[in-house]
Write an enzyme that holds these catalytic residues in place. Sequence first.
Site, PDB file in Angstrom:
ATOM      1  N   ASN A  37     -41.000 -26.730 -45.947  1.00 22.62           N
ATOM      2  CA  ASN A  37     -40.654 -27.698 -46.991  1.00 22.62           C
ATOM      3  C   ASN A  37     -39.151 -28.001 -47.013  1.00 22.62           C
ATOM      4  O   ASN A  37     -38.333 -27.107 -47.206  1.00 22.62           O
ATOM      5  CB  ASN A  37     -41.094 -27.123 -48.343  1.00 22.62           C
ATOM      6  CG  ASN A  37     -41.470 -28.192 -49.348  1.00 22.62           C
ATOM      7  OD1 ASN A  37     -41.359 -29.382 -49.073  1.00 22.62           O
ATOM      8  ND2 ASN A  37     -41.914 -27.763 -50.515  1.00 22.62           N
ATOM      9  N   HIS A 122     -52.890 -22.979 -60.811  1.00 21.34           N
ATOM     10  CA  HIS A 122     -51.656 -23.149 -61.586  1.00 21.34           C
ATOM     11  C   HIS A 122     -51.972 -23.886 -62.889  1.00 21.34           C
ATOM     12  O   HIS A 122     -52.455 -25.010 -62.851  1.00 21.34           O
ATOM     13  CB  HIS A 122     -50.670 -24.030 -60.836  1.00 21.34           C
ATOM     14  CG  HIS A 122     -50.052 -23.390 -59.641  1.00 21.34           C
ATOM     15  ND1 HIS A 122     -49.007 -23.943 -58.973  1.00 21.34           N
ATOM     16  CD2 HIS A 122     -50.329 -22.225 -58.999  1.00 21.34           C
ATOM     17  CE1 HIS A 122     -48.662 -23.162 -57.966  1.00 21.34           C
ATOM     18  NE2 HIS A 122     -49.463 -22.118 -57.949  1.00 21.34           N
ATOM     19  N   ARG A 147     -52.286 -18.752 -62.947  1.00 19.73           N
ATOM     20  CA  ARG A 147     -50.844 -18.606 -63.116  1.00 19.73           C
ATOM     21  C   ARG A 147     -50.411 -19.518 -64.258  1.00 19.73           C
ATOM     22  O   ARG A 147     -50.806 -20.683 -64.290  1.00 19.73           O
ATOM     23  CB  ARG A 147     -50.148 -19.017 -61.813  1.00 19.73           C
ATOM     24  CG  ARG A 147     -48.671 -18.767 -61.800  1.00 19.73           C
ATOM     25  CD  ARG A 147     -48.016 -19.387 -60.579  1.00 19.73           C
ATOM     26  NE  ARG A 147     -47.524 -20.723 -60.864  1.00 19.73           N
ATOM     27  CZ  ARG A 147     -46.653 -21.380 -60.089  1.00 19.73           C
ATOM     28  NH1 ARG A 147     -46.203 -20.841 -58.980  1.00 19.73           N
ATOM     29  NH2 ARG A 147     -46.252 -22.604 -60.411  1.00 19.73           N
ATOM     30  N   HIS A 212     -39.863 -17.109 -59.870  1.00 20.84           N
ATOM     31  CA  HIS A 212     -39.208 -17.952 -58.878  1.00 20.84           C
ATOM     32  C   HIS A 212     -37.757 -17.540 -58.601  1.00 20.84           C
ATOM     33  O   HIS A 212     -36.841 -18.367 -58.615  1.00 20.84           O
ATOM     34  CB  HIS A 212     -39.310 -19.433 -59.263  1.00 20.84           C
ATOM     35  CG  HIS A 212     -39.559 -20.326 -58.082  1.00 20.84           C
ATOM     36  ND1 HIS A 212     -38.546 -20.968 -57.429  1.00 20.84           N
ATOM     37  CD2 HIS A 212     -40.695 -20.650 -57.434  1.00 20.84           C
ATOM     38  CE1 HIS A 212     -39.063 -21.667 -56.421  1.00 20.84           C
ATOM     39  NE2 HIS A 212     -40.364 -21.485 -56.400  1.00 20.84           N
ATOM     40  N   GLU A 262     -43.027 -15.068 -50.501  1.00 22.42           N
ATOM     41  CA  GLU A 262     -43.404 -16.399 -49.995  1.00 22.42           C
ATOM     42  C   GLU A 262     -42.328 -16.984 -49.083  1.00 22.42           C
ATOM     43  O   GLU A 262     -42.632 -17.828 -48.248  1.00 22.42           O
ATOM     44  CB  GLU A 262     -43.762 -17.355 -51.139  1.00 22.42           C
ATOM     45  CG  GLU A 262     -42.605 -17.724 -52.036  1.00 22.42           C
ATOM     46  CD  GLU A 262     -43.004 -18.626 -53.195  1.00 22.42           C
ATOM     47  OE1 GLU A 262     -44.060 -18.383 -53.795  1.00 22.42           O
ATOM     48  OE2 GLU A 262     -42.257 -19.568 -53.493  1.00 22.42           O
ATOM     49  N   ARG A 283     -46.684 -11.755 -50.215  1.00 22.76           N
ATOM     50  CA  ARG A 283     -47.047 -13.173 -50.289  1.00 22.76           C
ATOM     51  C   ARG A 283     -46.729 -13.983 -49.036  1.00 22.76           C
ATOM     52  O   ARG A 283     -47.119 -15.153 -48.933  1.00 22.76           O
ATOM     53  CB  ARG A 283     -46.348 -13.819 -51.500  1.00 22.76           C
ATOM     54  CG  ARG A 283     -46.994 -13.384 -52.781  1.00 22.76           C
ATOM     55  CD  ARG A 283     -46.394 -14.005 -54.016  1.00 22.76           C
ATOM     56  NE  ARG A 283     -46.202 -15.445 -53.954  1.00 22.76           N
ATOM     57  CZ  ARG A 283     -47.164 -16.354 -53.987  1.00 22.76           C
ATOM     58  NH1 ARG A 283     -48.433 -15.979 -54.066  1.00 22.76           N
ATOM     59  NH2 ARG A 283     -46.879 -17.647 -53.937  1.00 22.76           N
ATOM     60  N   HIS A 312     -49.128 -16.997 -50.381  1.00 21.88           N
ATOM     61  CA  HIS A 312     -48.635 -18.273 -50.876  1.00 21.88           C
ATOM     62  C   HIS A 312     -49.641 -19.363 -50.519  1.00 21.88           C
ATOM     63  O   HIS A 312     -50.184 -19.362 -49.411  1.00 21.88           O
ATOM     64  CB  HIS A 312     -47.293 -18.531 -50.181  1.00 21.88           C
ATOM     65  CG  HIS A 312     -46.494 -19.652 -50.721  1.00 21.88           C
ATOM     66  ND1 HIS A 312     -45.512 -20.265 -49.985  1.00 21.88           N
ATOM     67  CD2 HIS A 312     -46.494 -20.269 -51.921  1.00 21.88           C
ATOM     68  CE1 HIS A 312     -44.936 -21.211 -50.709  1.00 21.88           C
ATOM     69  NE2 HIS A 312     -45.512 -21.233 -51.894  1.00 21.88           N
ATOM     70  N   ASP A 316     -47.290 -27.449 -50.119  1.00 21.93           N
ATOM     71  CA  ASP A 316     -46.500 -27.659 -48.905  1.00 21.93           C
ATOM     72  C   ASP A 316     -47.036 -26.851 -47.730  1.00 21.93           C
ATOM     73  O   ASP A 316     -46.518 -26.960 -46.618  1.00 21.93           O
ATOM     74  CB  ASP A 316     -45.007 -27.373 -49.142  1.00 21.93           C
ATOM     75  CG  ASP A 316     -44.736 -26.088 -49.895  1.00 21.93           C
ATOM     76  OD1 ASP A 316     -45.144 -25.982 -51.066  1.00 21.93           O
ATOM     77  OD2 ASP A 316     -44.117 -25.188 -49.316  1.00 21.93           O
ATOM     78  N   TRP A 402     -32.915 -21.432 -57.201  1.00 18.97           N
ATOM     79  CA  TRP A 402     -33.944 -22.335 -57.743  1.00 18.97           C
ATOM     80  C   TRP A 402     -35.293 -21.650 -57.744  1.00 18.97           C
ATOM     81  O   TRP A 402     -35.672 -21.007 -56.816  1.00 18.97           O
ATOM     82  CB  TRP A 402     -34.035 -23.630 -56.934  1.00 18.97           C
ATOM     83  CG  TRP A 402     -35.159 -24.465 -57.438  1.00 18.97           C
ATOM     84  CD1 TRP A 402     -35.200 -25.165 -58.621  1.00 18.97           C
ATOM     85  CD2 TRP A 402     -36.452 -24.637 -56.828  1.00 18.97           C
ATOM     86  NE1 TRP A 402     -36.425 -25.767 -58.789  1.00 18.97           N
ATOM     87  CE2 TRP A 402     -37.204 -25.449 -57.700  1.00 18.97           C
ATOM     88  CE3 TRP A 402     -37.023 -24.159 -55.648  1.00 18.97           C
ATOM     89  CZ2 TRP A 402     -38.531 -25.811 -57.432  1.00 18.97           C
ATOM     90  CZ3 TRP A 402     -38.327 -24.521 -55.363  1.00 18.97           C
ATOM     91  CH2 TRP A 402     -39.072 -25.351 -56.242  1.00 18.97           C
TER      92      TRP A 402
HETATM   93  O1  EZ4 Z   1     -41.802 -23.330 -54.958  1.00 20.38           O
HETATM   94  O2  EZ4 Z   1     -44.004 -23.831 -52.195  1.00 20.38           O
HETATM   95  O3  EZ4 Z   1     -45.790 -19.817 -55.808  1.00 20.38           O
HETATM   96  N1  EZ4 Z   1     -45.523 -20.902 -55.429  1.00 20.38           N
HETATM   97  C1  EZ4 Z   1     -44.276 -21.392 -55.321  1.00 20.38           C
HETATM   98  C2  EZ4 Z   1     -44.142 -22.769 -54.721  1.00 20.38           C
HETATM   99  C3  EZ4 Z   1     -42.788 -22.976 -54.030  1.00 20.38           C
HETATM  100  C4  EZ4 Z   1     -42.900 -24.083 -53.013  1.00 20.38           C
HETATM  101  C5  EZ4 Z   1     -41.619 -24.185 -52.184  1.00 20.38           C
HETATM  102  O4  EZ4 Z   1     -41.820 -24.985 -51.085  1.00 20.38           O
HETATM  103  O5  EZ4 Z   1     -43.329 -20.721 -55.661  1.00 20.38           O
HETATM  104  O6  EZ4 Z   1     -44.343 -23.755 -55.700  1.00 20.38           O
HETATM  105 CO    CO Z   2     -43.884 -18.700 -55.927  1.00 20.33          CO
END
Ligand code: EZ4
Ligand code: CO
Length: 402
Positions: A37, A122, A147, A212, A262, A283, A312, A316, A402
């Site tokens: 991504n 999600h 989640r 995150h 991830e 992950r 994960h 993406d 981020w």
């Molecule tokens: O932010 O896949 O758990 N899932 C995540 C995703 C990531 C994206 C980054 O490319 O954290 O939403």
């Molecule tokens: Co994540």
Amino acid sequence: MKIRNAFVNITSPGRNFVTLKIETDEGIYGLGDGTLNGRELAVASYLSDHLIPCLIGRDPFQTEDIWQYLYRGAYWRRGPVTMASIAAVDVALWDIKGKALNTPVYNLLGGRSRQGVMVYAHANGKDITHAIEDVERHRQLGYRAIRVQSGFSGNKSTYGVPKATGRYEPAERGLPSEYDWATEPYLRHVPKLFERVRDHFGEDLHLLHDCHHRLTPIEAAGLGKELEPYHLFWIEDPVPAEFEEGYRIIREHTTTPIATGEVFNSIWDAHDLIRNQWIDYIRMTIVHGGGITHLKKVADFAALYHVRTGFHGATDLSPVTMAAALHFNTAINNFGIQEHMPHSEETDAVFSHNYTFKDGYMFPGDAPGLGVDLDENLAAQYPYQRAYLPINRKLDGTLADW
Ligand code: EZ4
Ligand code: CO
């Protein structure tokens, strides 16, 4: 059988995907996902300019030897671009192997170890009330694990919650967006969110949360402790994990299970986390972790330390990776859970697939190989569009995770 040709497909049916197609002299072909991504073209070049020329004429059944050739042979090891490229080759070869042997890939990895693969969805909302409504919507769709992310006062935006209504999709076309971030209101908010969600739905639902990578170890330790009464399935990526030992501090303070990885691309990103039992779920998934060949070794190593997989599965990661993950999750013993963020209709039309969802579980299907195809004509209607993940700044402008 010999590899006759291979080429890279880049398409953007709503978001960008990089797919490798390997063709053999017997007419069988295989597909591998190399989507990274925000850095898609780097993988496309790595494949086209550096790997494909080395593949022509090789025996596609030699998944182990070809993996070692690409990994050791590069001299420059690891890194997401390299490992996503190796994964694309590896997965395409497993797809070919399954098709040639006329059997689904899960049969090549140990056969069926379970009837279905439990997935989590999600749910999100601009505040707790909207998040609860979205949890209910997903529960009615059959999900047994959800989640939950919600907006809160103190931050204009947060990870996992769309700016407007509609799907959450973190990558945005154009140059990177900048968001603001303050940790304190987030830390006060999350326990209130899960108190309300648990109170509303009772104990009979798995609840997960993604931090995150935004906390320090001691902040994450405190959050894990405060969340203990709500029995989360896991908190994900509490801290950036380049410094593996940071997880020791979290572990010493809380029994809330921890998932991470991830953004990892090799066992050497997770080795200490696993052997010290600092995490419960790994992950790193097939596209970013060097393919099925490497992930099988990671999963077997993790099994020795009671660490299960929790791959994960965001949008993406293309349907090719989703299929590969479902075959893998069906076959291994230490499967934990699989993330499921459904792809758009446009994406599903470009990548037709045999996998299915029912009552909170997914199934890889019984087609030979992975059971995914690429409609190249349709894919050509969606040319690549530059897109990036956002960045975060603290309220005073300092660049943050981020
Ligand atoms: O932010 O896949 O758990 N899932 C995540 C995703 C990531 C994206 C980054 O490319 O954290 O939403
Ligand atoms: Co994540």
